[in-house]
Design a protein around this motif. Structure first.
Motif, mmCIF file in Angstrom:
data_model
loop_
_atom_site.group_PDB
_atom_site.id
_atom_site.type_symbol
_atom_site.label_atom_id
_atom_site.label_comp_id
_atom_site.label_asym_id
_atom_site.label_seq_id
_atom_site.Cartn_x
_atom_site.Cartn_y
_atom_site.Cartn_z
ATOM 1 N N TYR A 35 16.071 9.658 63.883
ATOM 2 C CA TYR A 35 16.220 8.433 64.651
ATOM 3 C C TYR A 35 14.942 8.188 65.442
ATOM 4 C CZ TYR A 35 21.264 9.159 63.991
ATOM 5 O OH TYR A 35 22.515 9.355 63.460
ATOM 6 N N GLN A 37 13.867 6.092 69.093
ATOM 7 C CA GLN A 37 14.443 5.481 70.288
ATOM 8 C C GLN A 37 13.344 4.760 71.040
ATOM 9 O OE1 GLN A 37 16.056 8.131 73.340
ATOM 10 N NE2 GLN A 37 17.748 6.709 73.661
ATOM 11 N N GLY A 40 15.097 -0.012 75.785
ATOM 12 C CA GLY A 40 15.973 -1.177 75.674
ATOM 13 C C GLY A 40 16.736 -1.277 74.376
ATOM 14 N N LEU A 41 16.454 -0.383 73.449
ATOM 15 C CA LEU A 41 17.153 -0.403 72.157
ATOM 16 C C LEU A 41 17.949 0.877 71.996
ATOM 17 C CD1 LEU A 41 14.278 -1.676 69.828
ATOM 18 C CD2 LEU A 41 16.091 -3.028 70.884
ATOM 19 N N GLY A 42 19.015 0.804 71.245
ATOM 20 C CA GLY A 42 19.754 2.016 70.909
ATOM 21 C C GLY A 42 18.989 2.833 69.898
ATOM 22 N N LEU A 43 19.411 4.049 69.680
ATOM 23 C CA LEU A 43 18.798 4.855 68.632
ATOM 24 C C LEU A 43 18.978 4.152 67.293
ATOM 25 C CD1 LEU A 43 19.768 7.173 70.857
ATOM 26 C CD2 LEU A 43 18.995 8.654 69.003
ATOM 27 N N ASP A 59 18.282 2.395 58.876
ATOM 28 C CA ASP A 59 18.037 1.004 59.256
ATOM 29 C C ASP A 59 16.561 0.631 59.314
ATOM 30 O OD1 ASP A 59 20.744 1.345 61.581
ATOM 31 O OD2 ASP A 59 20.753 0.441 59.586
ATOM 32 N N LEU A 88 9.908 7.557 70.554
ATOM 33 C CA LEU A 88 10.533 8.862 70.769
ATOM 34 C C LEU A 88 11.433 9.125 69.569
ATOM 35 C CD1 LEU A 88 11.114 11.308 72.572
ATOM 36 C CD2 LEU A 88 12.818 9.917 73.774
ATOM 37 N N PHE A 90 14.062 11.539 67.299
ATOM 38 C CA PHE A 90 15.072 12.592 67.361
ATOM 39 C C PHE A 90 15.552 12.941 65.965
ATOM 40 C CE2 PHE A 90 15.718 13.121 71.798
ATOM 41 C CZ PHE A 90 15.494 11.896 72.379
ATOM 42 N N SER A 98 27.875 12.282 59.279
ATOM 43 C CA SER A 98 28.329 11.812 60.578
ATOM 44 C C SER A 98 29.022 10.474 60.432
ATOM 45 C CB SER A 98 27.141 11.651 61.510
ATOM 46 O OG SER A 98 26.627 12.916 61.837
ATOM 47 N N GLY A 99 29.791 10.128 61.422
ATOM 48 C CA GLY A 99 30.453 8.837 61.384
ATOM 49 C C GLY A 99 31.920 9.003 61.048
ATOM 50 N N GLY A 100 32.261 8.795 59.800
ATOM 51 C CA GLY A 100 33.661 8.752 59.429
ATOM 52 C C GLY A 100 34.420 10.034 59.705
ATOM 53 N N GLN A 105 27.690 15.615 66.271
ATOM 54 C CA GLN A 105 26.308 15.554 65.826
ATOM 55 C C GLN A 105 25.432 16.195 66.894
ATOM 56 O OE1 GLN A 105 24.569 11.611 65.233
ATOM 57 N NE2 GLN A 105 23.649 12.311 63.338
#
Lengths: 116, 112
Positions: A35, A37, A40-43, A59, A88, A90, A98-100, A105
């Motif tokens: 990811y 970061q 002001g934005l999400g990962l 994405d 930054l 990660f 991950s997710g469903g 995580q």
């Protein structure tokens, strides 16, 4: 101790100079991801890997490459870094995708990259 | 595009006080919702994970609630401590793709 490690933690480089950020986990997790970061934005997910030799775009994959030759390692490669990749970063891992599944995580400590 | 919105963006409270952070999402179909705590300069650490059938989940002084009908979640912090100063991130997962959508986070500062 179960952990995700990243190296280096801090990196200053110049435009166009190839670099690799390493990521390693000792929990025998199948799923790993990268990811970035930004303020002001999400990962935002760059790439992920469901298992050895299985990788896929997230994405924001442009300008990045990854490989998963071993289960524990998932390096992030910037072939020709540009200033807009200053961020930054990660690395994260979980037992399965991950997710469903709802698996926890685990995140690495982060790598702060500055591209001049 | 699926979205996760968190409010407020930042919050300052006094030590010992309670606070509530909000997360609204449009991810559908919904699989699970997580709250993470991220200390400055460190990676996020999981606090809670809730599926659509769970309304509340606690982890010490942290209690998360979920209303899957209104697509809202909250994280309540009780008797805040200086060490609670951090960013709190809401993450919502999609059932079909398992994609995780991250909110931008709420920056909490606890002052003595």
């Amino acid at each position: 101790e179960a952990q995700v490690t990243q190296n280096p933690r801090y990196l200053i480089t110049v435009t166009g100079k190839k670099l690799t950020v390493t990521c390693s986990q000792n929990m025998n997790h199948e799923y790993m991801s990268w990811y970035r970061q930004d303020p002001g934005l999400g990962l935002r997910q760059i790439y992920y890997s469901m298992n050895v030799e299985v990788t896929d775009k997230g994405d924001v994959p442009e300008g990045y490459k990854v490989s998963r030759k071993e289960k524990r390692n998932f390096p992030l490669i910037l072939e020709s870094p540009s200033p807009n990749q200053t961020s930054l970063y990660f690395c994260a891992s979980s037992l399965f995708a991950s997710g469903g599944g709802g698996e926890t995580q685990y995140f690495g400590p982060g790598t702060r990259l500055l591209v001049l | 595009k699926n979205q996760v919105e968190q409010s407020p963006q930042s919050l300052i409270i006094l030590e010992g006080k309670n606070c509530t952070l909000q997360c609204n999402y449009t991810v559908s179909p919904f699989s699970n919702l997580r709250w993470y705590k991220q200390d400055t300069g460190r990676g996020p650490v999981s606090l809670t994970i809730m599926t659509f059938s769970e309304n509340t989940k606690s982890n010490g002084r942290y209690t998360a609630t979920l209303d899957a009908d209104t697509k809202q979640s909250s994280l309540h912090i009780t008797a805040s401590q200086l060490s609670d100063s951090a960013s709190y991130i809401c993450v919502v997962s999609d059932t079909w793709t398992s994609d995780m959508r991250f909110g931008a986070g709420t920056r909490l500062t606890v002052k003595p």
